[in-house]
Write a protein that holds these residues in place. Structure first.
Motif, PDB file in Angstrom:
ATOM      1  N   VAL A  20     -10.968  14.237 -22.103  1.00 14.92           N
ATOM      2  CA  VAL A  20     -10.991  13.069 -21.222  1.00 14.92           C
ATOM      3  C   VAL A  20      -9.650  12.341 -21.284  1.00 14.92           C
ATOM      4  N   LEU A  21      -9.091  12.170 -22.464  1.00 15.12           N
ATOM      5  CA  LEU A  21      -7.804  11.487 -22.602  1.00 15.12           C
ATOM      6  C   LEU A  21      -6.673  12.248 -21.915  1.00 15.12           C
ATOM      7  N   MET A  22      -6.757  13.563 -21.882  1.00 18.06           N
ATOM      8  CA  MET A  22      -5.700  14.350 -21.247  1.00 18.06           C
ATOM      9  C   MET A  22      -5.858  14.392 -19.722  1.00 18.06           C
ATOM     10  N   VAL A  23      -7.080  14.376 -19.227  1.00 21.26           N
ATOM     11  CA  VAL A  23      -7.329  14.491 -17.797  1.00 21.26           C
ATOM     12  C   VAL A  23      -7.273  13.130 -17.096  1.00 21.26           C
ATOM     13  N   LEU A  24      -7.597  12.073 -17.789  1.00 25.79           N
ATOM     14  CA  LEU A  24      -7.688  10.749 -17.201  1.00 25.79           C
ATOM     15  C   LEU A  24      -6.414  10.298 -16.487  1.00 25.79           C
ATOM     16  N   PRO A  25      -5.219  10.446 -17.055  1.00 23.79           N
ATOM     17  CA  PRO A  25      -4.018  10.005 -16.336  1.00 23.79           C
ATOM     18  C   PRO A  25      -3.804  10.722 -15.003  1.00 23.79           C
ATOM     19  N   SER A  26      -4.075  12.021 -14.957  1.00 29.06           N
ATOM     20  CA  SER A  26      -3.883  12.736 -13.691  1.00 29.06           C
ATOM     21  C   SER A  26      -4.915  12.310 -12.659  1.00 29.06           C
ATOM     22  N   VAL A  27      -6.142  12.075 -13.070  1.00 33.25           N
ATOM     23  CA  VAL A  27      -7.172  11.617 -12.132  1.00 33.25           C
ATOM     24  C   VAL A  27      -6.805  10.236 -11.598  1.00 33.25           C
ATOM     25  N   LEU A  28      -6.346   9.352 -12.461  1.00 36.77           N
ATOM     26  CA  LEU A  28      -5.926   8.027 -12.015  1.00 36.77           C
ATOM     27  C   LEU A  28      -4.737   8.122 -11.057  1.00 36.77           C
ATOM     28  N   GLY A  29      -3.807   9.036 -11.317  1.00 37.41           N
ATOM     29  CA  GLY A  29      -2.664   9.226 -10.433  1.00 37.41           C
ATOM     30  C   GLY A  29      -3.087   9.735  -9.064  1.00 37.41           C
ATOM     31  N   ILE A  30      -4.025  10.669  -9.036  1.00 33.99           N
ATOM     32  CA  ILE A  30      -4.531  11.188  -7.762  1.00 33.99           C
ATOM     33  C   ILE A  30      -5.198  10.076  -6.964  1.00 33.99           C
ATOM     34  N   LEU A  31      -6.013   9.264  -7.619  1.00 39.07           N
ATOM     35  CA  LEU A  31      -6.683   8.160  -6.934  1.00 39.07           C
ATOM     36  C   LEU A  31      -5.664   7.150  -6.400  1.00 39.07           C
ATOM     37  N   ARG A  32      -4.634   6.876  -7.171  1.00 40.01           N
ATOM     38  CA  ARG A  32      -3.587   5.931  -6.745  1.00 40.01           C
ATOM     39  C   ARG A  32      -2.841   6.486  -5.531  1.00 40.01           C
ATOM     40  N   ASP A  33      -2.500   7.779  -5.558  1.00 41.80           N
ATOM     41  CA  ASP A  33      -1.807   8.398  -4.426  1.00 41.80           C
ATOM     42  C   ASP A  33      -2.657   8.353  -3.162  1.00 41.80           C
ATOM     43  N   ARG A  34      -3.951   8.596  -3.298  1.00 38.04           N
ATOM     44  CA  ARG A  34      -4.833   8.550  -2.134  1.00 38.04           C
ATOM     45  C   ARG A  34      -4.903   7.145  -1.551  1.00 38.04           C
ATOM     46  N   ARG A  35      -4.936   6.149  -2.438  1.00 40.17           N
ATOM     47  CA  ARG A  35      -4.977   4.765  -1.971  1.00 40.17           C
ATOM     48  C   ARG A  35      -3.688   4.419  -1.220  1.00 40.17           C
ATOM     49  N   ILE A  36      -2.552   4.840  -1.763  1.00 37.53           N
ATOM     50  CA  ILE A  36      -1.263   4.581  -1.119  1.00 37.53           C
ATOM     51  C   ILE A  36      -1.189   5.306   0.220  1.00 37.53           C
ATOM     52  N   ASP A  37      -1.613   6.573   0.268  1.00 40.14           N
ATOM     53  CA  ASP A  37      -1.603   7.333   1.518  1.00 40.14           C
ATOM     54  C   ASP A  37      -2.465   6.655   2.580  1.00 40.14           C
ATOM     55  N   ARG A  38      -3.629   6.155   2.168  1.00 38.81           N
ATOM     56  CA  ARG A  38      -4.514   5.487   3.114  1.00 38.81           C
ATOM     57  C   ARG A  38      -3.867   4.216   3.653  1.00 38.81           C
ATOM     58  N   SER A  39      -3.211   3.450   2.797  1.00 40.42           N
ATOM     59  CA  SER A  39      -2.570   2.221   3.272  1.00 40.42           C
ATOM     60  C   SER A  39      -1.382   2.536   4.181  1.00 40.42           C
ATOM     61  N   ILE A  40      -0.656   3.616   3.911  1.00 44.98           N
ATOM     62  CA  ILE A  40       0.452   4.010   4.782  1.00 44.98           C
ATOM     63  C   ILE A  40      -0.087   4.424   6.153  1.00 44.98           C
ATOM     64  N   ARG A  41      -1.167   5.220   6.178  1.00 43.38           N
ATOM     65  CA  ARG A  41      -1.765   5.622   7.453  1.00 43.38           C
ATOM     66  C   ARG A  41      -2.233   4.405   8.249  1.00 43.38           C
ATOM     67  N   GLU A  42      -2.861   3.444   7.569  1.00 42.87           N
ATOM     68  CA  GLU A  42      -3.324   2.241   8.258  1.00 42.87           C
ATOM     69  C   GLU A  42      -2.147   1.451   8.821  1.00 42.87           C
ATOM     70  N   ALA A  43      -1.052   1.348   8.066  1.00 45.19           N
ATOM     71  CA  ALA A  43       0.127   0.621   8.538  1.00 45.19           C
ATOM     72  C   ALA A  43       0.756   1.336   9.730  1.00 45.19           C
ATOM     73  N   GLN A  44       0.823   2.668   9.687  1.00 43.52           N
ATOM     74  CA  GLN A  44       1.376   3.419  10.814  1.00 43.52           C
ATOM     75  C   GLN A  44       0.516   3.245  12.061  1.00 43.52           C
ATOM     76  N   GLN A  45      -0.789   3.276  11.881  1.00 45.72           N
ATOM     77  CA  GLN A  45      -1.690   3.099  13.018  1.00 45.72           C
ATOM     78  C   GLN A  45      -1.532   1.701  13.602  1.00 45.72           C
TER      79      GLN A  45
END
Length: 87
Positions: A20-45
């Motif tokens: 869990v300690l080894m996988v947690l940072p990558s999962v958090l990074g993926i979630l953060r990237d998805r959130r950023i991508d969603r906000s960029i798409r909303e701003a572009q729209q």
């Protein structure tokens, strides 16, 4: 539960905790990237919507595709011209 089973349980929990300690940072990074991508798409729209609202109506074009000839057209034109010259 005897001592061997207790040791096995502690070992499994420790191994699971390390996993869990080894996988947690990558999962958090993926979630953060998805959130950023969603906000960029909303701003572009929103930007596109704002541009289309402020833009004056233009003459309708027949197609939104580029009018640049494809490679096949250039090749065919070259062969046609050579054929006409040689005959």
């Amino acid at each position: 539960m005897n001592a061997d089973q207790t040791e096995a349980l502690i070992g499994m929990l420790f191994t699971f905790g390390l996993l869990v300690l080894m996988v947690l940072p990558s999962v958090l990074g993926i979630l953060r990237d998805r959130r950023i991508d969603r906000s960029i798409r909303e701003a572009q729209q929103a930007h596109r919507d704002q541009e289309s609202a402020t833009r004056e109506p233009e003459a309708q074009k027949s197609s939104s595709r580029s009018t640049v000839p494809s490679t096949a057209t250039w090749y065919a034109d070259g062969r046609r011209s050579k054929k006409l010259v040689s005959s």
